[in-house]
Structures are given as structure tokens and as C-alpha cells.
Design a protein around this motif. Structure first.
Motif, PDB file in Angstrom:
ATOM      1  N   VAL A 166      -3.081  -6.949  -5.587  1.00  0.00           N
ATOM      2  CA  VAL A 166      -1.920  -6.233  -5.668  1.00  0.00           C
ATOM      3  C   VAL A 166      -1.419  -5.775  -6.787  1.00  0.00           C
ATOM      4  O   VAL A 166      -1.056  -4.448  -6.829  1.00  0.00           O
ATOM      5  CB  VAL A 166      -0.999  -7.331  -4.879  1.00  0.00           C
ATOM      6  N   ARG A 167      -1.412  -6.566  -7.976  1.00  0.00           N
ATOM      7  CA  ARG A 167      -0.987  -6.338  -9.244  1.00  0.00           C
ATOM      8  C   ARG A 167      -1.892  -4.768  -9.538  1.00  0.00           C
ATOM      9  O   ARG A 167      -1.406  -3.986 -10.319  1.00  0.00           O
ATOM     10  CB  ARG A 167      -0.997  -7.183 -10.216  1.00  0.00           C
ATOM     11  N   GLN A 168      -3.013  -5.072  -9.471  1.00  0.00           N
ATOM     12  CA  GLN A 168      -4.332  -4.176  -9.976  1.00  0.00           C
ATOM     13  C   GLN A 168      -4.543  -3.024  -9.065  1.00  0.00           C
ATOM     14  O   GLN A 168      -5.515  -2.071  -9.288  1.00  0.00           O
ATOM     15  CB  GLN A 168      -5.048  -4.658 -10.362  1.00  0.00           C
ATOM     16  N   ASP A 169      -3.706  -2.759  -8.051  1.00  0.00           N
ATOM     17  CA  ASP A 169      -3.866  -1.902  -7.037  1.00  0.00           C
ATOM     18  C   ASP A 169      -5.534  -1.619  -6.455  1.00  0.00           C
ATOM     19  O   ASP A 169      -6.043  -0.760  -6.218  1.00  0.00           O
ATOM     20  CB  ASP A 169      -3.617  -0.537  -7.568  1.00  0.00           C
ATOM     21  N   GLY A 184      -3.655   4.073  -4.220  1.00  0.00           N
ATOM     22  CA  GLY A 184      -3.289   4.900  -5.440  1.00  0.00           C
ATOM     23  C   GLY A 184      -4.344   6.039  -5.562  1.00  0.00           C
ATOM     24  O   GLY A 184      -5.093   6.363  -4.862  1.00  0.00           O
ATOM     25  N   VAL A 241      -9.600   5.214  -5.544  1.00  0.00           N
ATOM     26  CA  VAL A 241      -9.297   3.800  -4.592  1.00  0.00           C
ATOM     27  C   VAL A 241     -10.606   3.053  -4.636  1.00  0.00           C
ATOM     28  O   VAL A 241     -11.556   3.140  -4.806  1.00  0.00           O
ATOM     29  CB  VAL A 241      -9.450   4.549  -3.096  1.00  0.00           C
ATOM     30  N   PRO A 281      -3.608   1.391   2.932  1.00  0.00           N
ATOM     31  CA  PRO A 281      -2.258   0.732   2.569  1.00  0.00           C
ATOM     32  C   PRO A 281      -1.955  -0.663   2.488  1.00  0.00           C
ATOM     33  O   PRO A 281      -0.926  -1.258   2.206  1.00  0.00           O
ATOM     34  CB  PRO A 281      -1.454   1.631   3.328  1.00  0.00           C
ATOM     35  N   VAL A 319      -7.652  -2.632  -3.147  1.00  0.00           N
ATOM     36  CA  VAL A 319      -7.421  -2.904  -1.487  1.00  0.00           C
ATOM     37  C   VAL A 319      -8.398  -3.974  -1.279  1.00  0.00           C
ATOM     38  O   VAL A 319      -9.659  -3.857  -1.363  1.00  0.00           O
ATOM     39  CB  VAL A 319      -7.933  -1.429  -0.943  1.00  0.00           C
ATOM     40  N   ARG A 368     -12.003   1.041 -12.374  1.00  0.00           N
ATOM     41  CA  ARG A 368     -11.333   2.113 -12.792  1.00  0.00           C
ATOM     42  C   ARG A 368     -11.891   2.298 -14.298  1.00  0.00           C
ATOM     43  O   ARG A 368     -12.359   3.534 -14.458  1.00  0.00           O
ATOM     44  CB  ARG A 368     -10.096   1.876 -12.876  1.00  0.00           C
ATOM     45  N   GLY A 384      -2.606  -3.605  -1.197  1.00  0.00           N
ATOM     46  CA  GLY A 384      -2.853  -2.731  -2.307  1.00  0.00           C
ATOM     47  C   GLY A 384      -2.944  -1.284  -1.989  1.00  0.00           C
ATOM     48  O   GLY A 384      -3.701  -0.860  -0.992  1.00  0.00           O
ATOM     49  N   HIS A 385      -2.157  -0.231  -2.322  1.00  0.00           N
ATOM     50  CA  HIS A 385      -1.824   0.793  -1.581  1.00  0.00           C
ATOM     51  C   HIS A 385      -3.178   1.965  -1.883  1.00  0.00           C
ATOM     52  O   HIS A 385      -2.756   3.237  -1.417  1.00  0.00           O
ATOM     53  CB  HIS A 385      -0.668   1.306  -1.659  1.00  0.00           C
TER      54      HIS A 385
END
Length: 229
Positions: free
Chosen positions: A189-192, A221, A170, A215, A194, A163, A218-219
Motif C-alpha cells: 500500500v505504501r509503495q503503490d 498510479g 502499474v 484500485p 497492486v 519501478r 494499491g491504486h
């Protein structure tokens, strides 16, 4: 002592009387059954038939449940084996070919402007593209042996660039090994991020759509945008 002996005698007498009474009742029941056989035998036959049918039904039900369980287990094994057959082909790819293959999977699922870096120093962006809804997709590909695990250090490097450096909506970390370490998965998971391990990659290879996999770990986002043109 005398009291105890008297108590034992009383218990014996009581037991004998009860046994005698039971014998009389049983004899009376037999006599009544013989005299009223025309009434007793249909009831007896019905009870026996119900017992037989109940036992047979229970065996059939248990056999059905076992068969269903075995069928589910067999299907799961076959699906896993089918994934492994496809993954065997993936395992035969070089790391450059693997990155190109992941890019093809992204295109198959409707991603646009998909590019492969194909070089070192790409800061974790092995594949870059856009999902159909416009979100920017950045993919880190790790071609590891199946028995290995993705380490926390691997995940930290991707978190630090996906990011901040590439503006990913994503961020997808896909690997051919079976597991992420607990620390790596927790960070994902914490940092989103996948996290796509071997089994999920196998499902992707077999036709599962990328949008259904995002999803799971990590979803994904990222705000939806207009599709990139």
C-alpha cells in the motif's frame, strides 16, 4: 416497634382496599360489557384480528428476512466455490505455465506488447506489457500453495525492482496463495503495489477486468499515456 406494627397494618388495609376497588371496577366492566355487548364485540373482534394479523405479518417479515439472508449466503458460497473450481485448474499449472496464463489474462483485458520472461534473474518482471491507456504494467507472479502467505521479503524485492529497474507505472504482485502478511500488505500500500491475492485472482480468472482490480490494493498510479504502438 409500635410504629412499625402500625405501618404494616396500614399497608395491609390499603392493599385490601385497592384489591376491593379493582374487583369492583372489573365487575363493573364485565356488567357494562354484557349490557353493551353489541358495541363491545366489534371492537374486541377488531383488536383480536389486528393482533393476529400483526403477529402473522411479523412472522412473514422475519421469514422473508431469513430467506433473503440465506439466499445471499448461498450465493456467496456458490461464487466462492465457482472461484475455487477455476482456481483448481490454476493450481494444477507449473510456475512457468502460471506466468503464461497471467500474461493471457492481461491480453484478454486489452493489454498490448505483453511478454513473459519465463526465466530466473528477471528482477521481478515475470510479465511486462502496456495497459490500453499506455501505462507500463510489470507483474510479479508467485505460484504458492493456497495456505501460504506472501512475505515482506518477497514484497521488498519487487518494490526494489518494479519501478527503479523496469519503470513500471502499474506494479502488480499476483499470487495463488490466500494472503499477504501484514507487513507485506502494508509495504504494498505504501509503495503503490497492486497486491492480488487468491480471491482477487479468482475474480480475475472468472472475468473481472484488470482495470477494476487495480484500485483494490494499491491504486496503481502512474500517469496516463498515449497507447503504445
Amino acid at each position: 416497634m409500635a410504629a412499625r406494627r402500625w405501618h404494616r397494618r396500614l399497608k395491609k388495609r390499603t392493599r385490601r382496599r385497592l384489591q376491593g376497588l379493582a374487583a369492583v371496577v372489573a365487575a363493573a366492566a364485565v356488567v357494562w360489557a354484557v349490557r353493551n355487548w353489541s358495541v363491545v364485540w366489534p371492537v374486541l373482534v377488531s383488536v383480536l384480528a389486528a393482533a393476529v394479523l400483526g403477529g402473522a405479518g411479523w412472522k412473514l417479515l422475519r421469514a422473508h428476512r431469513n430467506a433473503v439472508g440465506e439466499d445471499r449466503a448461498w450465493r456467496a458460497q456458490e461464487e466462492a466455490r465457482a472461484r475455487e473450481l477455476s482456481m483448481a485448474e490454476v493450481d494444477a499449472l507449473s510456475w512457468q505455465e502460471f506466468e503464461a496464463y497471467v500474461a493471457d489474462l492481461c491480453r484478454r483485458d486489452g493489454c498490448t506488447k505483453v511478454e513473459v520472461s519465463g526465466k530466473s534473474g528477471d528482477l521481478g518482471a515475470d510479465v511486462v506489457g502496456y495497459l490500453a491507456d499506455g501505462r507500463k504494467l510489470v507483474v510479479q507472479c508467485k505460484k504458492y500453495a493456497p495456505h501460504r502467505s506472501v512475505s515482506s521479503q518477497d514484497m521488498q524485492k519487487f518494490v526494489g525492482t518494479a519501478r527503479p529497474e523496469h519503470g513500471a507505472d502499474v506494479a502488480l504482485f499476483v499470487t495463488t496463495c490466500r494472503t499477504f502478511t501484514k507487513a507485506a500488505l502494508g509495504l504494498a500500500v505504501r509503495q503503490d503495489i497492486v497486491a492480488l491475492h487468491r480471491d482477487l485472482l479468482g475474480a480475475w480468472v472468472k472475468g473481472a477486468h484488470l482495470e477494476t482490480l487495480i484500485p483494490l490494493n494499491g491504486h496503481g498510479g502512474g500517469a496516463r499515456r498515449r497507447p503504445a504502438v
